[in-house]
Motif scaffolding. Sequence first.
Motif, PDB file in Angstrom:
ATOM      1  N   LEU A 180       0.665  -1.222   0.110  1.00  0.00           N
ATOM      2  CA  LEU A 180      -0.012  -0.057  -0.090  1.00  0.00           C
ATOM      3  C   LEU A 180       0.976   1.388   0.161  1.00  0.00           C
ATOM      4  CD1 LEU A 180      -2.464  -1.126   2.758  1.00  0.00           C
ATOM      5  CD2 LEU A 180      -2.804  -1.422   0.334  1.00  0.00           C
ATOM      6  N   PRO A 181       1.202   1.821  -1.152  1.00  0.00           N
ATOM      7  CA  PRO A 181       1.809   3.092  -1.384  1.00  0.00           C
ATOM      8  C   PRO A 181       1.512   4.398  -1.095  1.00  0.00           C
ATOM      9  CG  PRO A 181       1.206   2.351  -3.548  1.00  0.00           C
ATOM     10  CD  PRO A 181       0.283   1.759  -2.258  1.00  0.00           C
ATOM     11  N   GLN A 182       0.301   4.541  -0.365  1.00  0.00           N
ATOM     12  CA  GLN A 182      -0.163   5.572  -0.244  1.00  0.00           C
ATOM     13  C   GLN A 182      -0.799   6.207   1.116  1.00  0.00           C
ATOM     14  OE1 GLN A 182      -2.977   5.469  -3.612  1.00  0.00           O
ATOM     15  NE2 GLN A 182      -4.564   4.252  -2.468  1.00  0.00           N
ATOM     16  N   ARG A 183       0.081   6.188   2.024  1.00  0.00           N
ATOM     17  CA  ARG A 183      -0.319   6.447   3.294  1.00  0.00           C
ATOM     18  C   ARG A 183       0.241   7.523   4.040  1.00  0.00           C
ATOM     19  NH1 ARG A 183      -4.273   2.291   5.686  1.00  0.00           N
ATOM     20  NH2 ARG A 183      -4.961   1.435   3.601  1.00  0.00           N
ATOM     21  N   THR A 184      -0.085   8.266   4.698  1.00  0.00           N
ATOM     22  CA  THR A 184       0.383   9.580   5.154  1.00  0.00           C
ATOM     23  C   THR A 184       0.608   9.802   6.779  1.00  0.00           C
ATOM     24  OG1 THR A 184      -0.081  10.649   3.401  1.00  0.00           O
ATOM     25  CG2 THR A 184       0.720  12.214   4.799  1.00  0.00           C
ATOM     26  N   THR A 185       1.361  10.126   7.574  1.00  0.00           N
ATOM     27  CA  THR A 185       1.502  10.651   8.917  1.00  0.00           C
ATOM     28  C   THR A 185       0.904  11.821   9.177  1.00  0.00           C
ATOM     29  OG1 THR A 185       3.605  11.308   8.578  1.00  0.00           O
ATOM     30  CG2 THR A 185       3.165   8.923   9.675  1.00  0.00           C
ATOM     31  N   LEU A 186      -0.134  11.842  10.030  1.00  0.00           N
ATOM     32  CA  LEU A 186      -0.670  13.246  10.610  1.00  0.00           C
ATOM     33  C   LEU A 186      -0.094  13.764  11.888  1.00  0.00           C
ATOM     34  CD1 LEU A 186      -4.515  12.303  10.525  1.00  0.00           C
ATOM     35  CD2 LEU A 186      -3.172  13.652   8.845  1.00  0.00           C
ATOM     36  N   SER A 187       0.925  13.071  12.287  1.00  0.00           N
ATOM     37  CA  SER A 187       1.617  13.153  13.682  1.00  0.00           C
ATOM     38  C   SER A 187       2.979  12.498  13.574  1.00  0.00           C
ATOM     39  CB  SER A 187       1.154  12.924  14.703  1.00  0.00           C
ATOM     40  OG  SER A 187      -0.282  13.404  15.147  1.00  0.00           O
ATOM     41  N   ASP A 188       3.861  12.993  13.994  1.00  0.00           N
ATOM     42  CA  ASP A 188       5.221  12.297  14.274  1.00  0.00           C
ATOM     43  C   ASP A 188       4.603  10.665  14.834  1.00  0.00           C
ATOM     44  OD1 ASP A 188       6.359  14.414  13.420  1.00  0.00           O
ATOM     45  OD2 ASP A 188       7.672  14.717  15.228  1.00  0.00           O
ATOM     46  N   VAL A 189       5.134   9.736  14.291  1.00  0.00           N
ATOM     47  CA  VAL A 189       4.769   8.506  14.783  1.00  0.00           C
ATOM     48  C   VAL A 189       6.043   7.583  14.788  1.00  0.00           C
ATOM     49  CG1 VAL A 189       3.438   6.014  14.064  1.00  0.00           C
ATOM     50  CG2 VAL A 189       2.431   8.638  13.454  1.00  0.00           C
ATOM     51  N   GLU A 190       6.011   7.130  16.134  1.00  0.00           N
ATOM     52  CA  GLU A 190       7.100   6.233  16.622  1.00  0.00           C
ATOM     53  C   GLU A 190       6.829   4.743  16.285  1.00  0.00           C
ATOM     54  OE1 GLU A 190       9.166   6.520  20.103  1.00  0.00           O
ATOM     55  OE2 GLU A 190       9.949   4.641  19.788  1.00  0.00           O
ATOM     56  N   PRO A 216       8.214  11.310  10.675  1.00  0.00           N
ATOM     57  CA  PRO A 216       7.717  12.792  10.990  1.00  0.00           C
ATOM     58  C   PRO A 216       6.308  12.801  10.277  1.00  0.00           C
ATOM     59  CG  PRO A 216       9.152  12.764   8.984  1.00  0.00           C
ATOM     60  CD  PRO A 216       9.243  11.317   9.589  1.00  0.00           C
ATOM     61  N   LYS A 217       5.497  13.849  10.845  1.00  0.00           N
ATOM     62  CA  LYS A 217       4.242  14.309  10.198  1.00  0.00           C
ATOM     63  C   LYS A 217       4.390  14.815   8.753  1.00  0.00           C
ATOM     64  CE  LYS A 217       0.737  17.972  10.940  1.00  0.00           C
ATOM     65  NZ  LYS A 217       0.254  18.990  11.486  1.00  0.00           N
ATOM     66  N   GLY A 218       3.471  14.151   7.923  1.00  0.00           N
ATOM     67  CA  GLY A 218       3.416  14.446   6.663  1.00  0.00           C
ATOM     68  C   GLY A 218       4.256  13.562   5.590  1.00  0.00           C
ATOM     69  N   ALA A 219       4.846  12.778   6.191  1.00  0.00           N
ATOM     70  CA  ALA A 219       5.646  11.833   5.448  1.00  0.00           C
ATOM     71  C   ALA A 219       4.906  10.789   4.876  1.00  0.00           C
ATOM     72  CB  ALA A 219       6.801  10.898   6.342  1.00  0.00           C
ATOM     73  N   SER A 220       5.367  10.211   3.472  1.00  0.00           N
ATOM     74  CA  SER A 220       4.563   9.215   2.879  1.00  0.00           C
ATOM     75  C   SER A 220       5.159   7.740   3.407  1.00  0.00           C
ATOM     76  CB  SER A 220       4.997   9.244   1.542  1.00  0.00           C
ATOM     77  OG  SER A 220       4.858   8.058   0.585  1.00  0.00           O
ATOM     78  N   VAL A 221       4.110   7.014   3.591  1.00  0.00           N
ATOM     79  CA  VAL A 221       4.656   5.637   4.061  1.00  0.00           C
ATOM     80  C   VAL A 221       4.012   4.557   3.482  1.00  0.00           C
ATOM     81  CG1 VAL A 221       3.983   4.208   6.122  1.00  0.00           C
ATOM     82  CG2 VAL A 221       4.176   6.719   6.595  1.00  0.00           C
ATOM     83  N   TRP A 222       5.010   3.560   2.892  1.00  0.00           N
ATOM     84  CA  TRP A 222       4.496   2.307   2.251  1.00  0.00           C
ATOM     85  C   TRP A 222       4.443   1.205   3.253  1.00  0.00           C
ATOM     86  CZ3 TRP A 222       7.310   1.912  -3.141  1.00  0.00           C
ATOM     87  CH2 TRP A 222       6.840   3.043  -3.778  1.00  0.00           C
TER      88      TRP A 222
END
Lengths: 415, 462
Positions: free
Chosen positions: A300-310, A317-323
């Motif tokens: 799943l190549p299209q998720r994004t963080t709304l906060s910093d997530v450990e 970091p917030k706003g990063a693209s997460v696969w």
Amino acid sequence: MTQAILREIIAYANRANPYPLYEELRKTPVSQDGDGPYVVSTYYEIHSLLHDPRISSDAKNLKATGDDPLGSQSDEEGTTLPPSFLKLDPPDHDRLRRMTNRPFGPPHAPHRVHDMRDELGGLVTGLIDGIVETGQLDRIDLVDQFAYPFPVTVICRLLGVPREDEPRFHVWAETLAASLDPDPDADPTQHGKGSMDARMELGMYLAGLIEERRKKPGDDMLSQLATADGPDGAMTTMEALSTSALLLIAGHETTVNLITNGMLTLLRHPDVLQRLRDDPDLAVPIVEELLRYEPPVQLLPQRTTLSDVEVAGVTIPKGASVWLMLASGNRDPKRFEDPDRFDPDRKDIQHLGLGSGIHSCFGAPLARQEAQLALSELARRLENPRLLEDPPQYRQNAVLRGPRHLPIACDGIRP
Amino acid sequence: MRDGSLEHLKREGRIVVVGASLAGLRAAETMREKGFAGSLTMIGDEPYEPYDRPPLSKQVLLGNAVADHTALPRRRAIDADWRLGVPATGLDMAARRVRLGNGDEVEYDRLLIATGVRARPWPNAEEGALQGVFVLRTRDDGEGLQRALAAGPRRVLVIGAGFTGSEIASACRERGLDVTVAERGEAPLVGALGGVIGEVAAGMHRENGVDLRTGVMVTSLESDPSGRVRAAHLSDGSTVEAEVVVVSLGAQRNTEWLAGSGLGAGPRGIACDAGCRAFDVRGIVTDDIYVAGDVARSPHALFGYQFLSLEHWGNAVAQADTAAHNMLSESTDRRPHLWVPAFWSSQFGVNIKSVGVPPMGTEIMITQGSLAERRFAAVYGYQGRMIAAVTFDNCRWLPFYEQQIESTAPFPPPFSTVDRRSDGIKPLPADFPDPSVPTHGPTITLSGYSPADRKMTFTPGR
């Protein structure tokens, strides 16, 4: 380093067997290189992010990634149709999915998928009979002659899309499915333009159908989406369009891979194929194990963080693209014993093949039923089936991964 | 037990399970799974093989499922000697014997107690025995109440608006029956989820046409000359005419049969350690008696090692599995029962789920969705940490909150989430009632640190 592995995973040359690359990737559960996406490759980390409300599916939350070396997919949706619920967060996602589910599943339509069983069985029988009629058992393309037409016909009937229009929307569906594929070598402007046009044309096509159904509703899902007036009210025309486009493409481009990967895997494991022949009920655990072992949606190549997530010691970091690398999580030895073994007798098989959380596969019950019927009938009817090419030729797509053709031969076909 | 006695136990030992419901059955299956080949005796006071209770207040009351079709699916054969329809009446710990109501005695090498809870009866026994007065716990209760509802009573009165009471009221409305709910607290579910959520629940009752009366007690039930209930008198001076009255005042633990046995058993349950081994009244852990399910109270690391009793389906399954494992293990192979409390309910078309211990919370924050839409996720805070979460029609996020609770994440949560609304700008007081005021009875109870439960006086109930 990771970027290099990611590029290799996406590279077509590795399509037939990306699993050793995933294994390499899992050495770093959460990794990032340069400005690329954060790649999550281990089971528990993926699973927890799928249920994490700090993760958004809405591309609007992505920080600009102009220098993303992988050229993340442009948001082609914005200019034509509004995003489908696949690319929305609650509450819009929930509302649209709820409305779409109303004519499809429990609690309001608990029997819909089950009631399609006879119809699906008839389609499977017809397609296999069609192979007999060609008289060519020494070279059968299981994709073109079976695994593609079957789910396409099913989704057309479910939605109420005329099957004879298939050649038209097939092109659009292919283009749109390809746009999900983060292909580093494609020209991004051409890529985006093509899918934008396809989306526009598919939208216009569906708009025509929906208009017809509004005037003269049938018992198909397009009619039901077009005329819905449940507690959430009615969908706007644009919402009905992007929802039906989503269902049409998803029904088109995923189940075909589940069935083809399934037959390929069974032909590589003749003992399991024989067991399925003897006991059609084994199709249920076989399909679950397939969803783990060769999932039709690899990542799943299209998720994004709304906060910093450990996650696993890494702060995304917030706003990063997460696969989220679903297929890698499915082979994580920390979760599944002997994960590279295809073993339908696994007792504990909570795979990620259909995702998890609010975006888990909408069509899952239908896809399962289609694959179970298809594989058990193929096993029962084909006499001494064998692969003519191994590995077969794959589709370009790294996300929706599966063979483009699956040439097989058999000695005969049982009635 | 490195002397081979464990092997001997597994091969030809005698295991007795008292309580033939969810926990007892699942434990028995796990024992066989782990290779226990000795004799297994299942004792249950009801005449039925193990059945599932959650449907009794839902599908069964709606007439969508039949009470005698709720048998629990079996994971495997357990090859047991079933002693059903006979209650256990006593325990001789020294002689390792369980006494049965029919005078029989059964000897054991290992005992598992999973006797669960029963519905708290109406305090006035004479009124409670009137025709038309029900409680809901067993299959027979469910069947009887379903028949009474199917007969189309002019009005149903539900006393107590906890989860069961609310589900019953919901089923009545779905069947088109007029229903009054009388709750001593200020709102439904207030003991389990607090006042903020209680208000949402009250809205659900009223919007669905329930005549909800809060802050009142039912003081007496009145019968017609034939011995049928006809009306209830309330503490506010009003009278409710009803042909069916359902008493839904929580549960009582089935421990009376252990009075005088020397086991650490009382009205709050049977104290056991994290490995499910029962304590005796001196606070010494036993070696051969284990406890699982609703009747157990066990210390929980996440909640300051207070003894926690849970009336939850999932807890019964998990604890039974741990107890069974430990009964057949060397001491170093034993596992702790570290279940994070979790439960669900379904009422008025809304799916409610919770993890953690909401009644410990002093504050609440709506992190996702909105109270007004009745679709939300909320977290409870206690001394700066997240202690529980609840969702209304939003359960797919719950695993995240469970993880947060397990890792003692801070409260209020410092992060943003999808679907954050104006409700979620800042925490609110969670507004739980004073725990010393009895309401419908929460299904999670923290009961201090004493394994012997000495502060409570033991009084046999029957």
